[in-house]
Design an enzyme around this catalytic site. Structure first.
Site, PDB file in Angstrom:
ATOM      1  N   HIS A   1       3.061 -14.753 -14.062  1.00  0.00           N
ATOM      2  CA  HIS A   1       2.072 -14.909 -12.634  1.00  0.00           C
ATOM      3  C   HIS A   1       1.324 -16.074 -13.317  1.00  0.00           C
ATOM      4  O   HIS A   1       0.247 -15.796 -13.961  1.00  0.00           O
ATOM      5  CB  HIS A   1       1.635 -13.509 -12.660  1.00  0.00           C
ATOM      6  CG  HIS A   1       2.447 -12.630 -11.996  1.00  0.00           C
ATOM      7  ND1 HIS A   1       2.315 -11.344 -11.690  1.00  0.00           N
ATOM      8  CD2 HIS A   1       3.759 -12.859 -11.220  1.00  0.00           C
ATOM      9  CE1 HIS A   1       2.993 -10.787 -10.893  1.00  0.00           C
ATOM     10  NE2 HIS A   1       4.083 -11.802 -10.952  1.00  0.00           N
TER      11      HIS A   1
ATOM     12  N   HIS B   1      -5.062 -12.085 -15.292  1.00  0.00           N
ATOM     13  CA  HIS B   1      -5.353 -10.813 -15.581  1.00  0.00           C
ATOM     14  C   HIS B   1      -5.887 -10.964 -16.929  1.00  0.00           C
ATOM     15  O   HIS B   1      -6.611 -10.263 -17.472  1.00  0.00           O
ATOM     16  CB  HIS B   1      -4.160  -9.894 -15.491  1.00  0.00           C
ATOM     17  CG  HIS B   1      -3.942  -9.618 -14.071  1.00  0.00           C
ATOM     18  ND1 HIS B   1      -2.695  -8.775 -13.642  1.00  0.00           N
ATOM     19  CD2 HIS B   1      -4.449 -10.051 -12.850  1.00  0.00           C
ATOM     20  CE1 HIS B   1      -2.682  -8.666 -12.319  1.00  0.00           C
ATOM     21  NE2 HIS B   1      -3.651  -9.479 -11.692  1.00  0.00           N
TER      22      HIS B   1
ATOM     23  N   HIS C   1       2.651  -2.354 -12.096  1.00  0.00           N
ATOM     24  CA  HIS C   1       1.297  -2.297 -12.769  1.00  0.00           C
ATOM     25  C   HIS C   1       1.214  -0.845 -13.415  1.00  0.00           C
ATOM     26  O   HIS C   1       1.705   0.290 -12.915  1.00  0.00           O
ATOM     27  CB  HIS C   1       0.290  -2.203 -11.779  1.00  0.00           C
ATOM     28  CG  HIS C   1      -0.120  -3.605 -11.000  1.00  0.00           C
ATOM     29  ND1 HIS C   1      -1.086  -3.691 -10.048  1.00  0.00           N
ATOM     30  CD2 HIS C   1       0.655  -4.526 -11.083  1.00  0.00           C
ATOM     31  CE1 HIS C   1      -0.872  -4.919  -9.460  1.00  0.00           C
ATOM     32  NE2 HIS C   1       0.091  -5.786 -10.137  1.00  0.00           N
TER      33      HIS C   1
ATOM     34  N   ARG D   1       0.664  -1.257   0.082  1.00  0.00           N
ATOM     35  CA  ARG D   1      -0.059   0.012  -0.014  1.00  0.00           C
ATOM     36  C   ARG D   1       0.914   1.216  -0.158  1.00  0.00           C
ATOM     37  O   ARG D   1       0.433   2.480   0.305  1.00  0.00           O
ATOM     38  CB  ARG D   1      -0.887  -0.020   1.015  1.00  0.00           C
ATOM     39  CG  ARG D   1      -1.592  -1.272   1.412  1.00  0.00           C
ATOM     40  CD  ARG D   1      -2.837  -1.135   0.804  1.00  0.00           C
ATOM     41  NE  ARG D   1      -3.372  -2.580   0.573  1.00  0.00           N
ATOM     42  CZ  ARG D   1      -3.965  -2.955  -0.637  1.00  0.00           C
ATOM     43  NH1 ARG D   1      -4.073  -2.168  -1.738  1.00  0.00           N
ATOM     44  NH2 ARG D   1      -4.342  -4.200  -0.629  1.00  0.00           N
TER      45      ARG D   1
ATOM     46  N   HIS E   1      -7.716 -13.436  -8.052  1.00  0.00           N
ATOM     47  CA  HIS E   1      -7.233 -14.686  -8.184  1.00  0.00           C
ATOM     48  C   HIS E   1      -7.714 -16.197  -7.437  1.00  0.00           C
ATOM     49  O   HIS E   1      -8.116 -15.508  -6.416  1.00  0.00           O
ATOM     50  CB  HIS E   1      -5.420 -14.701  -7.541  1.00  0.00           C
ATOM     51  CG  HIS E   1      -4.863 -13.430  -8.232  1.00  0.00           C
ATOM     52  ND1 HIS E   1      -3.559 -13.292  -8.170  1.00  0.00           N
ATOM     53  CD2 HIS E   1      -5.366 -12.582  -8.985  1.00  0.00           C
ATOM     54  CE1 HIS E   1      -3.157 -12.237  -8.718  1.00  0.00           C
ATOM     55  NE2 HIS E   1      -4.116 -11.800  -9.377  1.00  0.00           N
TER      56      HIS E   1
ATOM     57  N   TYR F   1       1.117  -1.455  -5.003  1.00  0.00           N
ATOM     58  CA  TYR F   1       0.009  -1.279  -5.776  1.00  0.00           C
ATOM     59  C   TYR F   1      -0.324   0.197  -5.965  1.00  0.00           C
ATOM     60  O   TYR F   1      -1.133   0.680  -6.914  1.00  0.00           O
ATOM     61  CB  TYR F   1      -1.181  -2.063  -5.203  1.00  0.00           C
ATOM     62  CG  TYR F   1      -0.928  -3.298  -5.249  1.00  0.00           C
ATOM     63  CD1 TYR F   1      -0.528  -4.208  -6.208  1.00  0.00           C
ATOM     64  CD2 TYR F   1      -1.378  -4.274  -4.186  1.00  0.00           C
ATOM     65  CE1 TYR F   1      -0.266  -5.534  -6.476  1.00  0.00           C
ATOM     66  CE2 TYR F   1      -1.246  -5.621  -4.023  1.00  0.00           C
ATOM     67  CZ  TYR F   1      -0.815  -6.210  -5.123  1.00  0.00           C
ATOM     68  OH  TYR F   1      -0.795  -7.538  -5.039  1.00  0.00           O
TER      69      TYR F   1
ATOM     70  N   GLU G   1       3.289  -5.335 -16.049  1.00  0.00           N
ATOM     71  CA  GLU G   1       2.579  -6.341 -15.932  1.00  0.00           C
ATOM     72  C   GLU G   1       1.244  -6.150 -16.790  1.00  0.00           C
ATOM     73  O   GLU G   1       0.470  -5.172 -16.822  1.00  0.00           O
ATOM     74  CB  GLU G   1       2.139  -6.460 -14.434  1.00  0.00           C
ATOM     75  CG  GLU G   1       1.126  -7.678 -14.410  1.00  0.00           C
ATOM     76  CD  GLU G   1       1.104  -8.186 -12.715  1.00  0.00           C
ATOM     77  OE1 GLU G   1       1.745  -7.761 -11.933  1.00  0.00           O
ATOM     78  OE2 GLU G   1       0.195  -9.020 -12.387  1.00  0.00           O
TER      79      GLU G   1
ATOM     80  N   ASP H   1     -10.261  -9.222 -11.628  1.00  0.00           N
ATOM     81  CA  ASP H   1      -8.873  -9.373 -11.190  1.00  0.00           C
ATOM     82  C   ASP H   1      -8.917 -10.166  -9.773  1.00  0.00           C
ATOM     83  O   ASP H   1      -8.537  -9.412  -8.587  1.00  0.00           O
ATOM     84  CB  ASP H   1      -7.882  -8.042 -11.008  1.00  0.00           C
ATOM     85  CG  ASP H   1      -6.506  -8.376 -10.458  1.00  0.00           C
ATOM     86  OD1 ASP H   1      -6.192  -9.665 -10.155  1.00  0.00           O
ATOM     87  OD2 ASP H   1      -5.639  -7.486 -10.335  1.00  0.00           O
TER      88      ASP H   1
ATOM     89  N   ASP I   1       0.597 -12.101 -16.516  1.00  0.00           N
ATOM     90  CA  ASP I   1      -0.539 -12.698 -15.437  1.00  0.00           C
ATOM     91  C   ASP I   1      -1.489 -13.253 -16.162  1.00  0.00           C
ATOM     92  O   ASP I   1      -2.660 -12.856 -16.794  1.00  0.00           O
ATOM     93  CB  ASP I   1      -1.011 -11.571 -14.457  1.00  0.00           C
ATOM     94  CG  ASP I   1      -1.469 -12.106 -13.318  1.00  0.00           C
ATOM     95  OD1 ASP I   1      -2.517 -13.141 -13.245  1.00  0.00           O
ATOM     96  OD2 ASP I   1      -1.235 -11.482 -12.336  1.00  0.00           O
TER      97      ASP I   1
ATOM     98  N   HIS J   1       8.205  -6.669  -6.638  1.00  0.00           N
ATOM     99  CA  HIS J   1       6.972  -6.192  -6.984  1.00  0.00           C
ATOM    100  C   HIS J   1       6.780  -4.781  -6.662  1.00  0.00           C
ATOM    101  O   HIS J   1       6.960  -4.679  -5.489  1.00  0.00           O
ATOM    102  CB  HIS J   1       5.909  -6.729  -6.932  1.00  0.00           C
ATOM    103  CG  HIS J   1       4.422  -6.719  -7.597  1.00  0.00           C
ATOM    104  ND1 HIS J   1       3.914  -5.520  -7.513  1.00  0.00           N
ATOM    105  CD2 HIS J   1       3.776  -7.505  -8.354  1.00  0.00           C
ATOM    106  CE1 HIS J   1       2.819  -5.876  -8.145  1.00  0.00           C
ATOM    107  NE2 HIS J   1       2.733  -6.901  -8.746  1.00  0.00           N
TER     108      HIS J   1
ATOM    109  N   GLU K   1       0.531 -16.437  -7.413  1.00  0.00           N
ATOM    110  CA  GLU K   1       0.073 -15.583  -6.561  1.00  0.00           C
ATOM    111  C   GLU K   1      -1.428 -16.056  -6.188  1.00  0.00           C
ATOM    112  O   GLU K   1      -2.193 -15.106  -6.168  1.00  0.00           O
ATOM    113  CB  GLU K   1      -0.039 -13.958  -7.319  1.00  0.00           C
ATOM    114  CG  GLU K   1       1.314 -13.715  -7.761  1.00  0.00           C
ATOM    115  CD  GLU K   1       0.958 -12.350  -8.502  1.00  0.00           C
ATOM    116  OE1 GLU K   1       0.308 -12.386  -9.574  1.00  0.00           O
ATOM    117  OE2 GLU K   1       1.717 -11.187  -8.341  1.00  0.00           O
TER     118      GLU K   1
HETATM  119 ZN    ZN Z   1      -3.934  -9.817  -9.825  1.00  0.00          ZN
HETATM  120 FE    FE Z   2       0.118 -10.745 -10.837  1.00  0.00          FE
HETATM  121 FE    FE Z   3       0.914  -7.563  -9.999  1.00  0.00          FE
END
Ligand code: ZN
Ligand code: FE
Ligand code: FE
Length: 277
Positions: free
Chosen positions: A210, A179, A107, A37, A225, A70, A142, A223, A176, A67, A255
């Site tokens: 991913h 995704h 992202h 975050r 998973h 976000y 991604e 989105d 991904d 990564h 993930e």
């Molecule tokens: Zn995702």
């Molecule tokens: Fe991913």
């Molecule tokens: Fe990601």
């Protein structure tokens, strides 16, 4: 050998992630550079990082992947958010050089109401600001589900960003599976997806997969998973992707969600290694 791993927590340090990877049969992994975050990154402990590098070398690890948080949104309508994204990424890339020759995934971002073209310009500007010729890290864009105004919902959008970046040698793509399924791609013929990726972006840019199942139907733009075999894509297709000869050496990262508070990775990795499609 299949290069497979999963997302791991950095809370006990870098060496610990290497040990944890080994304990679940992984030879690669992914970690957050800082709280997902946002927020300040922990100082790098060079000794801890070097111990990880030793474990990786001794056990023939594939490339590992950091990564970005976000909250990083390099194409926000808000100038301060964009500035913050540039600062965070630049800072992450400096610290990535403690782990030379690995990957940093982010992202692309959400354009909110500005439109895709403006968003793509901002993302390219960010990359043109932070990428340095001497860096050893490859930065990955991604592929996204297209939730809200997310950019990167098609191979074309990713290609348009790459097109505008000067230091293209430092760029790659992380595909991904959840995704792109949510974005509307049909994974049941993955070779056709690879052909399309090759035509639009170039297969040599596909550097990480991913590997996630999806809780939603194709094209849902959600989105969420799912564990392998418990979603709309299904185990056979995902296992086929993991073992696809054309992307044989590409690291695959799970993930997938925890089951009853427990990480599912050891079992999922075992299944993928054991079952040849
Ligand atoms: Zn995702
Ligand atoms: Fe991913
Ligand atoms: Fe990601």
């Amino acid at each position: 050998m299949l290069n497979i791993g999963c997302h791991l927590s950095t809370s006990k340090g870098f060496k610990n992630m290497g040990k944890e990877a080994l304990s679940i049969g992984a030879n690669t992994f992914q970690f957050f550079t800082r709280n997902p975050r946002g927020g300040k990154a922990k100082d790098i402990d060079a000794k801890d990082v070097n111990e990880l590098l030793e474990i990786m070398k001794k056990n023939n690890f594939a490339t590992i992947l950091a990564h970005a948080p976000y909250t990083l949104n390099g194409c926000s309508a808000d100038e301060n958010t964009r500035k913050f994204a540039i600062e965070m990424m630049a800072d992450d890339l400096v610290r990535m050089e403690y782990l030379p020759n690995n990957f940093y995934n982010f992202h692309p971002g959400s354009h909110v109401k500005q439109g895709v073209d403006i968003g793509i310009d901002f993302i390219a500007q960010m990359l043109n600001t932070v990428l340095k010729p001497e860096q050893t890290t490859t930065v990955l864009l991604e592929t996204m589900a297209g939730k809200g105004t997310e950019i990167g919902r098609s191979f074309e959008e990713i290609a348009q960003i790459i097109e505008k970046v000067e230091l293209k040698d430092h760029l790659g793509v992380c595909l991904d599976t959840c995704h792109i399924h949510d974005a509307g791609y049909d994974l049941s013929n993955f070779d056709a997806i690879l052909d399309e990726f090759d035509q639009v972006i170039g297969l040599d840019r596909l550097l990480v997969v991913h590997l996630n199942d999806s809780k939603n139907v194709k094209g849902a733009h959600k989105d969420r998973h799912a564990n392998l075999g418990l979603g709309e894509i299904g185990f056979d297709i995902l296992n086929g992707i993991a073992h696809n000869e054309r992307i044989k050496d590409v690291p695959k990262i799970l993930e997938t969600p925890y089951i009853d508070g427990k990480a599912p990775y050891k079992e999922e990795i075992e299944q993928l290694r054991a079952i040849k499609p």
